[in-house]
Design an enzyme around this catalytic site. Structure first.
Site, mmCIF file in Angstrom:
data_model
loop_
_atom_site.group_PDB
_atom_site.id
_atom_site.type_symbol
_atom_site.label_atom_id
_atom_site.label_comp_id
_atom_site.label_asym_id
_atom_site.label_seq_id
_atom_site.Cartn_x
_atom_site.Cartn_y
_atom_site.Cartn_z
ATOM 1 N N ARG A 104 47.980 51.747 43.594
ATOM 2 C CA ARG A 104 48.104 50.270 43.074
ATOM 3 C C ARG A 104 49.563 49.911 42.774
ATOM 4 O O ARG A 104 50.342 50.477 42.014
ATOM 5 C CB ARG A 104 47.462 50.554 41.508
ATOM 6 C CG ARG A 104 47.698 49.187 40.672
ATOM 7 C CD ARG A 104 46.689 49.052 39.506
ATOM 8 N NE ARG A 104 45.415 48.840 39.736
ATOM 9 C CZ ARG A 104 44.506 48.546 39.109
ATOM 10 N NH1 ARG A 104 44.845 48.416 37.589
ATOM 11 N NH2 ARG A 104 43.271 48.125 39.464
ATOM 12 N N HIS A 131 42.124 43.295 46.327
ATOM 13 C CA HIS A 131 41.675 44.463 45.509
ATOM 14 C C HIS A 131 40.337 44.513 46.205
ATOM 15 O O HIS A 131 39.200 44.334 45.679
ATOM 16 C CB HIS A 131 41.342 43.692 44.175
ATOM 17 C CG HIS A 131 41.299 44.864 43.052
ATOM 18 N ND1 HIS A 131 41.179 46.393 43.492
ATOM 19 C CD2 HIS A 131 41.005 44.824 41.791
ATOM 20 C CE1 HIS A 131 40.767 47.133 42.337
ATOM 21 N NE2 HIS A 131 40.795 46.170 41.403
ATOM 22 N N GLN A 134 37.107 46.647 44.485
ATOM 23 C CA GLN A 134 36.584 45.848 43.482
ATOM 24 C C GLN A 134 35.696 44.936 44.098
ATOM 25 O O GLN A 134 34.586 44.893 43.550
ATOM 26 C CB GLN A 134 37.610 45.036 42.571
ATOM 27 C CG GLN A 134 37.093 43.851 41.723
ATOM 28 C CD GLN A 134 36.562 44.971 40.355
ATOM 29 O OE1 GLN A 134 37.260 45.731 39.815
ATOM 30 N NE2 GLN A 134 35.287 44.640 40.029
ATOM 31 N N ASP A 224 37.572 36.314 36.530
ATOM 32 C CA ASP A 224 38.639 37.420 36.341
ATOM 33 C C ASP A 224 39.569 36.601 35.264
ATOM 34 O O ASP A 224 39.769 35.507 35.334
ATOM 35 C CB ASP A 224 39.290 37.513 37.707
ATOM 36 C CG ASP A 224 40.462 38.556 37.850
ATOM 37 O OD1 ASP A 224 40.652 39.316 36.885
ATOM 38 O OD2 ASP A 224 41.346 38.584 38.703
ATOM 39 N N CYS A 264 35.442 41.479 36.757
ATOM 40 C CA CYS A 264 36.004 42.743 37.217
ATOM 41 C C CYS A 264 36.490 43.432 36.171
ATOM 42 O O CYS A 264 36.903 44.925 36.133
ATOM 43 C CB CYS A 264 37.255 42.526 38.371
ATOM 44 S SG CYS A 264 38.531 41.278 37.665
ATOM 45 N N ARG A 292 32.417 50.944 40.708
ATOM 46 C CA ARG A 292 33.633 51.274 41.048
ATOM 47 C C ARG A 292 33.488 52.957 41.577
ATOM 48 O O ARG A 292 34.017 53.210 42.523
ATOM 49 C CB ARG A 292 34.734 51.107 40.326
ATOM 50 C CG ARG A 292 34.946 49.754 39.953
ATOM 51 C CD ARG A 292 35.573 48.909 41.183
ATOM 52 N NE ARG A 292 36.894 49.515 41.604
ATOM 53 C CZ ARG A 292 38.090 49.189 40.985
ATOM 54 N NH1 ARG A 292 38.355 48.555 39.998
ATOM 55 N NH2 ARG A 292 39.000 50.168 41.403
HETATM 56 N N1 NVA Z 1 43.655 39.760 38.731
HETATM 57 C C1 NVA Z 1 43.886 40.980 37.830
HETATM 58 C C2 NVA Z 1 42.642 42.023 38.283
HETATM 59 C C3 NVA Z 1 42.730 43.357 37.404
HETATM 60 C C4 NVA Z 1 41.582 44.100 37.714
HETATM 61 C C5 NVA Z 1 45.230 41.431 38.060
HETATM 62 O O1 NVA Z 1 45.569 41.409 39.055
HETATM 63 O O2 NVA Z 1 45.561 41.882 36.951
HETATM 64 N N1 CP Z 2 38.985 46.105 37.651
HETATM 65 C C1 CP Z 2 39.948 47.026 37.461
HETATM 66 O O1 CP Z 2 40.896 47.262 38.649
HETATM 67 O O2 CP Z 2 40.427 47.818 36.404
HETATM 68 P P1 CP Z 2 41.427 48.386 35.860
HETATM 69 O O3 CP Z 2 42.720 47.292 36.308
HETATM 70 O O4 CP Z 2 41.508 48.916 34.634
HETATM 71 O O5 CP Z 2 41.679 49.596 37.100
#
Ligand code: NVA
Ligand code: CP
Length: 310
Positions: A104, A131, A134, A224, A264, A292
């Site tokens: 990540r 993502h 997701q 989101d 999400c 997930r």
């Molecule tokens: N768009 C959000 C998704 C979190 C799972 C982010 O990138 O923070």
């Molecule tokens: N939706 C998602 O990816 O959650 P986290 O950021 O908690 O991993």
């Protein structure tokens, strides 16, 4: 040749994506019957986190445990990716010691680079660009709760960001209509929509500034956060810009009664979703979170144990 990594939805054919979704739904059933084989004994997944996570970390780690393996969580302060040593060295070290890498990161190119240098599979656990895990868990949830989604419409209310991009590409490839309802300035880049159309000339992909008319006929209404990780300094401006783009009872009154509401997570109640809508649709939203685990467990079995995605 089998694909070694899971970096972006666009890397796969509709048959490969559909196959992964069917496999995950079947494996979920087997798991619940206590019949899913622990197919990755002693295998180890290295998980790199440049950003916080609840679902991604816990679902990947739990999935590895279910499969008889193990996961190691590495934060930026542990490994200093790009600072203590370059990504190409870290990728080769992890790819020799471990059996796979989940990352990540902020930069999407960093995950692409890790995959280029690691001899073992690399999985995108969210970048600023996409993502994919997701999106797969979300469409898996829609299939589980509603069956075939081929003629369905998914309306995404919010930022044309990482989650929206992965969903849009996945919907295009699977024949699902995708509508992005967002304020001016938060649309997909023209380059992205052109890429979707080039990949799937039949794609039903559109963008609008009118969320209320967009949700008419929607099978899935999705949102989101308005402020993604790394955008914290833009919060005041974004909250102002996204006014009117909240999922709430007023908006949902314009959608079919049986529309699924998805998020999400993490959710910011009172911003992108009203408390009452969140709670009314908690069952679907937390099934997405649970899926997930189920999707990624099947993905890990395929990538780390079966030689990749055919
Ligand atoms: N768009 C959000 C998704 C979190 C799972 C982010 O990138 O923070
Ligand atoms: N939706 C998602 O990816 O959650 P986290 O950021 O908690 O991993």
């Amino acid at each position: 040749m089998a694909i070694k990594d899971f970096i972006d939805i666009a890397d796969f054919t509709p048959a490969q994506l559909g196959g992964l979704l069917d496999r995950a739904l079947a494996d979920k059933k087997l798991f619940r019957q206590g019949k899913l084989p622990a197919s990755l004994p002693h295998k180890v997944l290295a998980m790199i986190f440049e950003k916080p996570s609840l679902r991604t970390r816990v679902s990947f780690e739990t999935a590895m445990t279910h499969l008889g393996g193990h996961a190691i969580s590495l934060t930026q302060s542990d490994i200093g990716l790009g600072q203590r040593e370059p990504a190409q060295d870290a990728a080769r070290v992890l790819g020799r010691i471990c059996d796979g890498i989940m990352a990540r990161t902020f930069s999407h190119q960093l995950v692409v680079d890790l995959a280029g240098y690691s001899p073992r599979p690399v999985i995108n656990g969210l970048t600023d660009y996409s993502h994919p895990c997701q999106a797969m868990a979300d469409i898996m949830t829609g299939m589980e709760l509603r069956g075939d989604l081929k003629e369905a419409k998914l309306v995404f209310i919010g930022d044309g960001n990482n989650v929206a991009r992965s969903l849009a590409m996945l919907c295009a490839l699977l024949g699902i209509e995708f509508v992005l309802a967002c304020p001016k300035g938060y649309e997909f880049a023209a380059e992205f929509t052109a890429g979707v159309k080039a990949r799937c000339p039949q794609a039903r992909l559109s963008q609008t500034g009118e969320p209320l008319s967009a949700v008419k006929g929607a099978a899935i209404v999705y949102t989101d956060t308005w402020v993604s990780m790394g955008q914290e300094k833009e919060k005041a401006r974004r909250v102002k810009d996204f006014k009117g783009f909240q999922i709430n009872p007023h908006l949902l009154a314009g959608a079919p009664k049986d529309a699924l509401v998805m998020h999400c997570l993490p959710a910011y109640r009172g911003y992108e979703i009203a408390e009452e809508s969140m709670e009314a649709h908690a069952d679907c939203i937390f099934t997405e979170a649970e899926n997930r685990l189920h999707f990624q467990r099947s993905l890990l079995a395929v990538l780390l144990g079966e030689g990749g995605i055919e």
